[in-house]
Scaffold this motif. Structure first.
Motif, mmCIF file in Angstrom:
data_model
loop_
_atom_site.group_PDB
_atom_site.id
_atom_site.type_symbol
_atom_site.label_atom_id
_atom_site.label_comp_id
_atom_site.label_asym_id
_atom_site.label_seq_id
_atom_site.Cartn_x
_atom_site.Cartn_y
_atom_site.Cartn_z
ATOM 1 N N LEU A 55 0.815 -1.209 0.000
ATOM 2 C CA LEU A 55 0.000 0.000 0.000
ATOM 3 C C LEU A 55 0.852 1.265 0.000
ATOM 4 O O LEU A 55 0.318 2.371 -0.138
ATOM 5 C CB LEU A 55 -0.924 0.013 1.233
ATOM 6 C CG LEU A 55 -1.792 -1.236 1.457
ATOM 7 C CD1 LEU A 55 -2.622 -1.081 2.725
ATOM 8 C CD2 LEU A 55 -2.691 -1.488 0.256
ATOM 9 N N LEU A 56 2.179 1.112 0.205
ATOM 10 C CA LEU A 56 3.098 2.249 0.270
ATOM 11 C C LEU A 56 4.208 2.058 -0.750
ATOM 12 O O LEU A 56 4.507 0.928 -1.161
ATOM 13 C CB LEU A 56 3.701 2.377 1.680
ATOM 14 C CG LEU A 56 2.721 2.651 2.830
ATOM 15 C CD1 LEU A 56 3.401 2.401 4.168
ATOM 16 C CD2 LEU A 56 2.201 4.086 2.762
ATOM 17 N N ARG A 57 4.882 3.126 -1.114
ATOM 18 C CA ARG A 57 5.999 3.064 -2.057
ATOM 19 C C ARG A 57 7.246 3.637 -1.398
ATOM 20 O O ARG A 57 7.238 4.770 -0.913
ATOM 21 C CB ARG A 57 5.672 3.863 -3.329
ATOM 22 C CG ARG A 57 4.539 3.272 -4.160
ATOM 23 C CD ARG A 57 4.980 1.942 -4.806
ATOM 24 N NE ARG A 57 3.875 1.326 -5.551
ATOM 25 C CZ ARG A 57 3.058 0.433 -5.027
ATOM 26 N NH1 ARG A 57 3.196 0.041 -3.771
ATOM 27 N NH2 ARG A 57 2.088 -0.079 -5.758
ATOM 28 N N ALA A 58 8.320 2.830 -1.365
ATOM 29 C CA ALA A 58 9.616 3.240 -0.807
ATOM 30 C C ALA A 58 9.449 3.956 0.530
ATOM 31 O O ALA A 58 9.904 5.080 0.728
ATOM 32 C CB ALA A 58 10.371 4.130 -1.793
ATOM 33 N N PRO A 59 8.793 3.301 1.501
ATOM 34 C CA PRO A 59 8.505 3.997 2.751
ATOM 35 C C PRO A 59 9.745 4.131 3.647
ATOM 36 O O PRO A 59 10.699 3.356 3.547
ATOM 37 C CB PRO A 59 7.481 3.080 3.418
ATOM 38 C CG PRO A 59 7.844 1.712 2.908
ATOM 39 C CD PRO A 59 8.302 1.917 1.487
ATOM 40 N N GLU A 118 14.509 3.960 3.911
ATOM 41 C CA GLU A 118 15.298 3.981 5.141
ATOM 42 C C GLU A 118 14.623 3.074 6.158
ATOM 43 O O GLU A 118 13.394 2.931 6.169
ATOM 44 C CB GLU A 118 15.388 5.402 5.719
ATOM 45 C CG GLU A 118 16.130 6.405 4.858
ATOM 46 C CD GLU A 118 16.149 7.782 5.522
ATOM 47 O OE1 GLU A 118 16.672 7.890 6.645
ATOM 48 O OE2 GLU A 118 15.600 8.723 4.922
ATOM 49 N N VAL A 119 15.444 2.474 7.033
ATOM 50 C CA VAL A 119 14.910 1.602 8.080
ATOM 51 C C VAL A 119 15.597 1.941 9.394
ATOM 52 O O VAL A 119 16.832 1.882 9.493
ATOM 53 C CB VAL A 119 15.130 0.100 7.761
ATOM 54 C CG1 VAL A 119 14.537 -0.760 8.877
ATOM 55 C CG2 VAL A 119 14.528 -0.259 6.416
ATOM 56 N N ASP A 120 14.802 2.310 10.402
ATOM 57 C CA ASP A 120 15.291 2.421 11.774
ATOM 58 C C ASP A 120 14.816 1.185 12.523
ATOM 59 O O ASP A 120 13.606 0.910 12.576
ATOM 60 C CB ASP A 120 14.750 3.678 12.450
ATOM 61 C CG ASP A 120 15.479 4.932 12.014
ATOM 62 O OD1 ASP A 120 16.558 4.801 11.417
ATOM 63 O OD2 ASP A 120 14.977 6.045 12.262
ATOM 64 N N ALA A 121 15.763 0.424 13.086
ATOM 65 C CA ALA A 121 15.432 -0.803 13.807
ATOM 66 C C ALA A 121 15.735 -0.616 15.284
ATOM 67 O O ALA A 121 16.842 -0.186 15.645
ATOM 68 C CB ALA A 121 16.241 -1.980 13.257
ATOM 69 N N ALA A 135 22.649 -0.849 3.556
ATOM 70 C CA ALA A 135 22.475 0.565 3.193
ATOM 71 C C ALA A 135 21.096 1.048 3.620
ATOM 72 O O ALA A 135 20.078 0.399 3.348
ATOM 73 C CB ALA A 135 22.651 0.739 1.687
ATOM 74 N N GLY A 136 21.067 2.176 4.299
ATOM 75 C CA GLY A 136 19.805 2.777 4.724
ATOM 76 C C GLY A 136 19.281 2.272 6.042
ATOM 77 O O GLY A 136 18.248 2.749 6.530
ATOM 78 N N VAL A 137 19.972 1.296 6.657
ATOM 79 C CA VAL A 137 19.509 0.719 7.929
ATOM 80 C C VAL A 137 20.309 1.315 9.081
ATOM 81 O O VAL A 137 21.537 1.388 9.020
ATOM 82 C CB VAL A 137 19.639 -0.817 7.934
ATOM 83 C CG1 VAL A 137 19.242 -1.386 9.291
ATOM 84 C CG2 VAL A 137 18.784 -1.428 6.831
#
Length: 799
Positions: A307-311, A334-337, A363-365
Motif C-alpha cells: 500500500l506504500l511506495r519506498a517507505p 530507510e529503516v530504523d530498527a 544501506a539505509g539501515v
C-alpha cells in the motif's frame, strides 16, 4: 557482646534479595514467568516463618546468638544451591496441573524446597532484632541498605556471569556472611572464621553438570533439541534473558509465521533464536540476493508494503532481523530498527555475520538499542510505516502463559505515540498470532479505536484494515482515510495469497471469512461491534476480557473472566484448557495460599506467647498486628506501583527495577537510621512520617504524568539521576514507620519484637500478589491510593 554484626547482616540481606531476583530469572528459564512469580511469593513466606520461629524459641536462640546467626547464614549459602538443584529434578509440568494428580504435589515440593533458603536467612536477620531490640533503627537500616545493594549487585552480576555462576556467587555471599558475623562479634573461636571463609569457596567447586539448568520439556528450546542432531551453537546471558541459537543440520528450520499457503518460495536456511527457551524467531541466511527473501512478501505482515511506495520504516522489536530484511526486500528507503537486547544484535552482526549477511549494516539501515516507547518519546522523526514485530511465541501465547506479563507496547497511550510519529498517509502495522476464540486481535482493534477516539479522530472506521491468515493476523491503522485504490490493492494482495479480509472501510459480510474458514465470522463480527454504538455491550458480553489496555493497566495478555471458567473446565476433555489464561488463576491461588499461611504464622505464635505470660499484655496484640500488617502492605504496594510508573520514564524495564528498587531500599534504610531523631514521642513520630508519605505520594500521582513527558528525551544518566532524586524523599519517609513501631514495641514488650517482624514479612508476601491483582482490575494508581489508606490505618492503629 559489644555490638551487633551489622555488616554481616547487610551482606546476608544482600544475598537473600539477590537470590530472590535471581530465582525469578532461573525459574523463567526452566519454567515460565508467572510460575517463577508464584514460587518466589510462597518461598518468601520463609521470612514470616522465621518470625514465628524466633518468637516461639526466642530465649534459646538469643542465648546462642552467634552460632545461630552464623549457622543460618551458612545454611542459606548451602541450601540456595542445593534446593534449587533439587527443585529442578521434581519434574513439574504446569500444563498438566488440572488433570494430573501428581502435579500439585510436585508443585508443593518445589514450594517447600525454595522455602528453606529464605527461612535460614530470615532466621538470622530476625534474631538480630530480637537480640538487640534497643538498636532496631540501626539494624533495620543495615538490613534494608544491604538488600538495596544486593538488588543492584545481582543485576550487575548477571551482565558478567551466566545465571548458574550468579547462583554460586549468592551461595558464597551467604557463607561469607557467616564468617563475617563471627569476626564482628569477636567470638572466642578464632579458627572458625577462617574455616567458614574456606567453605565459601565450595560453591565454586561444584561441578557444572550438577548445576546445569534443565528447562521444561514443553518449552520450545527443549522441543527443538529433540530434533535429530539439533544443537546449541551460541548462548548469551544478561538480565534481559538467556539468548540461545540452535542449528539443525539434518532437518532444517523453516520459521515463517503467517506464510500464505499459496507461497511458492521457501525460506532460506535459518537458525533458531530463542529467549529463555521460548519466543522462537529465525535468523535468516542472507547473501545479498533479493530473490532469497521472496517468502517475506507472502506474510500477512507484508500488507503495508503493498500500500506504500519506498517507505521510511521504523521496526520495533527487530530481534534477529527478519522484519528488517522484509523492509529491504520491499524497497524501503530507510529503516530504523529498535531492539532492546544488545546481545541479540551482537549475535546477528558479529558471531553469525557470515550467515546473516549483517542486515543491520545494510544501506539505509540504522540500528538502535533501546526500548520502543522510550525511543519514540525521544525521537522527533516521523515515518511512513511503523512495524511492531511479532515478539512472542505462538505456543506460550496460545496456552495463556503470558497472562501476567506487563506490556507497554499495546496500550492506548502507546498507540497514540505511534500515530503521532506517522507522516500524513503513514501506517501503523501490528501482527499478532491468531488465537481462537479471538482474544488478541479484538483487544488490539479496540485499543486502536480508543486511541483514535482519544486523539479526536472523527471516524476511526475509515482508518482501519484487518487481514487474517491461517496463523497470524495484521492490523493496519492509517494516519488518514483509506482510499479506494488502497482498498483495491488490499483485496488483490489477499486474493493472491488466500488471506481473509476481516475489516476494511465499507466491507460487506460476505467478503470476510472466505479462505481460512471459521464456523462463525468472529473477527468480522468483533470489528463491527467495536466500531458500532453497542461497543460497551459487546465488551461486557464477550467471554474474554478484550477491553483496551492502558499504561495504568498494562496487562494486554490478560483475557480471563471468572464467568467463563466453568465452561473452560467443562471443555477440558475437548482441549479447552489452553484457552485458560493460567497466570491469573495461579495468582489468585497464590494469594489464598499466602494469606492462609500468613494467618497461621501470625496466629500460632501469638497464642503460644499469651499462654506463656500470666500477666496482662503491655501492648494490645491486635493493634500491634494491624499496625505492622498495614505498614508491610503499604510499603510493598507503593514500591511495586512506582516501579511500574518509572518503567516508561527510564525507557527500560531493567533500569527501572534496578534503579527504583535499589533507591527505595537504600533511602528507606537512611530514613530508618534518621527515624529516632524525629521530634516527639513514638506515636507522633509515626504520624509525621506517615503524613509525609501520603503527601509526597499524592503529589507524585498528580505531577509525574506531567513531568515525565517533559524530561523523557533527556540522556539516560540524567533520567536515572532524576528518578533517584524523585524516589529519595518518598522512600526516606517510608523507611520510618516500621523501625519506629518496632522500637516502641521493644520498649514496652521486647518478647513481641520477632512476632511483629514476622507480621511485616508475611504482609509483604501477600502484598506482592495482591498489588498485581489490584493493578489488573483497577490500575496502579488505585494500588497507590489503597497503600495510602493502609498507611492511614497504620497511623490510627499505632500502639
Amino acid at each position: 557482646m559489644p555490638r551487633p554484626p551489622l555488616f554481616a547482616l547487610a551482606l546476608l540481606s544482600a544475598a537473600a534479595l539477590g537470590y530472590e531476583i535471581l530465582l525469578m530469572r532461573l525459574l523463567s528459564i526452566i519454567l515460565w514467568h508467572h510460575f517463577a512469580y508464584m514460587m518466589i511469593s510462597v518461598a518468601l513466606l520463609g521470612y514470616g516463618a522465621a518470625g514465628a520461629l524466633v518468637a516461639l524459641a526466642r530465649r534459646a536462640l538469643v542465648r546462642h546468638f552467634v552460632p545461630v546467626f552464623a549457622g543460618g547464614a551458612l545454611l542459606f549459602g548451602l541450601s540456595a544451591l542445593a534446593c534449587f538443584e533439587l527443585a529442578q529434578r521434581v519434574g513439574f509440568n504446569p500444563l498438566e496441573i488440572l488433570w494430573e494428580p501428581a502435579q500439585p504435589l510436585r508443585l508443593l515440593a518445589i514450594y517447600l524446597l525454595l522455602f528453606v533458603p529464605f527461612l535460614c536467612a530470615a532466621t538470622s536477620v530476625c534474631l538480630s532484632f530480637a537480640r538487640f531490640p534497643q538498636q532496631v533503627p540501626r539494624l533495620y537500616s543495615f538490613d534494608i541498605l544491604g538488600a538495596g545493594l544486593g538488588c543492584l549487585g545481582i543485576i550487575a552480576a548477571l551482565f558478567l556471569l551466566d545465571p548458574v555462576d550468579a547462583l554460586r556467587l549468592v551461595g558464597m555471599a551467604g557463607m561469607a556472611a557467616a564468617a563475617l558475623a563471627c569476626m564482628e562479634c569477636r567470638w572466642h573461636r578464632p579458627w572458625l572464621p577462617v574455616l567458614l571463609l574456606a567453605a565459601a569457596a565450595v560453591p565454586a567447586a561444584v561441578p557444572d553438570s550438577w548445576m546445569a539448568l534443565r528447562p521444561s520439556e514443553y518449552k520450545e528450546l527443549s522441543q527443538l533439541l529433540r530434533i535429530g542432531d539439533a544443537r546449541v551453537v551460541a548462548q548469551r546471558s544478561s538480565p534481559l534473558g538467556l539468548v540461545t541459537v540452535v542449528e539443525s543440520p539434518s532437518i532444517p528450520l523453516r520459521h515463517a509465521p503467517g506464510l500464505s499457503l499459496n507461497a511458492t518460495a521457501e525460506p532460506p536456511p535459518q537458525l533458531a533464536v530463542l529467549t529463555d527457551g521460548d519466543g522462537l524467531s529465525a535468523l535468516n541466511h542472507y547473501d545479498g540476493r533479493r530473490e532469497a527473501l521472496a517468502y517475506l512478501g507472502d506474510l500477512t505482515s507484508a500488507l503495508p508494503y503493498h500500500l506504500l511506495r519506498a517507505p521510511r520504516v521504523l521496526v520495533l522489536g527487530s530481534g534477529a532481523g527478519a522484519d528488517v530484511l522484509q523492509a529491504l526486500y520491499h524497497g524501503a528507503s530507510e529503516v530504523d530498527a529498535v531492539e532492546l537486547n544488545a546481545q541479540v544484535i551482537g549475535l546477528v552482526q558479529d558471531r553469525f555475520s557470515a550467515f546473516s549477511g549483517k542486515p543491520y549494516s545494510a544501506a539505509g539501515v540504522q540500528v538502535h538499542v533501546g526500548e520502543a516507547r522510550g525511543f519514540l518519546a525521544a525521537s522527533p522523526q516521523r515515518y511512513d510505516l511503523i512495524q511492531v514485530a511479532l515478539l512472542d511465541s505462538f505456543s506460550t501465547s496460545s496456552a495463556g502463559l503470558y497472562a501476567l506479563s506487563e506490556s507497554y507496547l499495546y496500550t492506548v497511550e502507546a498507540f497514540g505515540e505511534y500515530l503521532r510519529h506517522l507522516r500524513p498517509g503513514g501506517m501503523l502495522a501490528i501482527t499478532r498470532w491468531v488465537s481462537l476464540p479471538p482474544r488478541d486481535i479484538p483487544r488490539l482493534f479496540a485499543t486502536a479505536v480508543a486511541a483514535m477516539a482519544r486523539a479526536g479522530v472523527p471516524d476511526p472506521a475509515r482508518r482501519l484494515v484487518l487481514v487474517r491468515g491461517w496463523k497470524t493476523a495484521t492490523l493496519v491503522v492509517k494516519h488518514g482515510d483509506f482510499q479506494p485504490a488502497e482498498i483495491g490493492a488490499l483485496r488483490d494482495f489477499c486474493r493472491a495469497r488466500s488471506f481473509d479480509v476481516e475489516y476494511h472501510p465499507g466491507i460487506r459480510a460476505g467478503e470476510a471469512n472466505r479462505y481460512n474458514v471459521l464456523d462463525r465470522p468472529d473477527f468480522f463480527t468483533a470489528a463491527q461491534a467495536l466500531l458500532g454504538p453497542d461497543r460497551e455491550g459487546f465488551l461486557s458480553r464477550y467471554k474474554f476480557d478484550v477491553r483496551p489496555a492502558t499504561d495504568d493497566r498494562p496487562y494486554f495478555f490478560h483475557f480471563f473472566k471468572w464467568r467463563t471458567l466453568p465452561e473452560l473446565i467443562a471443555l477440558k476433555a475437548q482441549g479447552g484448557l489452553p484457552l485458560l489464561d493460567w497466570g491469573y488463576p495461579v495468582l489468585v491461588a497464590t494469594l489464598l495460599q499466602a494469606t492462609a499461611a500468613a494467618l497461621l504464622l501470625i496466629g500460632i505464635p501469638l497464642l503460644v506467647l499469651r499462654r506463656r505470660s500470666a500477666a496482662a499484655p503491655a501492648v494490645s496484640p491486635w493493634r500491634t498486628g494491624l499496625y505492622f500488617a498495614a505498614v508491610g502492605l503499604g510499603f510493598m504496594f507503593v514500591e511495586i506501583a512506582f516501579i511500574q510508573k518509572f518503567i516508561l520514564f527510564l525507557s527500560h524495564p531493567l533500569y527501572a527495577v534496578a534503579v527504583v528498587l535499589c533507591a527505595f531500599l537504600c533511602f528507606a534504610g537512611l530514613g530508618s537510621r534518621y527515624a529516632p531523631r524525629v521530634p516527639g514521642r513514638s506515636r507522633r513520630q509515626v504520624a509525621l512520617a506517615i503524613g509525609g508519605v501520603c503527601a509526597v505520594a499524592l503529589l507524585y500521582l498528580a505531577a509525574l504524568p506531567v513531568v515525565f513527558p517533559l524530561l523523557i528525551a533527556w540522556p539516560d544518566p540524567a533520567r536515572v539521576a532524576i528518578a533517584v532524586a524523585l524516589i529519595a524523599p518518598l522512600a526516606f519517609l517510608m523507611g520510618m514507620p516500621f523501625p519506629l513501631g518496632l522500637s516502641g514495641l521493644a520498649a514496652r514488650d521486647d518478647t513481641l519484637v520477632p512476632w511483629a517482624w514476622g507480621i511485616n514479612a508475611c504482609a509483604s508476601v501477600v502484598a506482592a500478589v495482591l498489588a498485581t491483582l489490584l493493578a489488573i482490575h483497577a490500575g496502579f494508581t488505585v494500588v497507590v491510593l489503597v497503600a495510602l489508606l493502609l498507611y492511614a490505618g497504620a497511623a490510627l492503629a499505632c500502639p
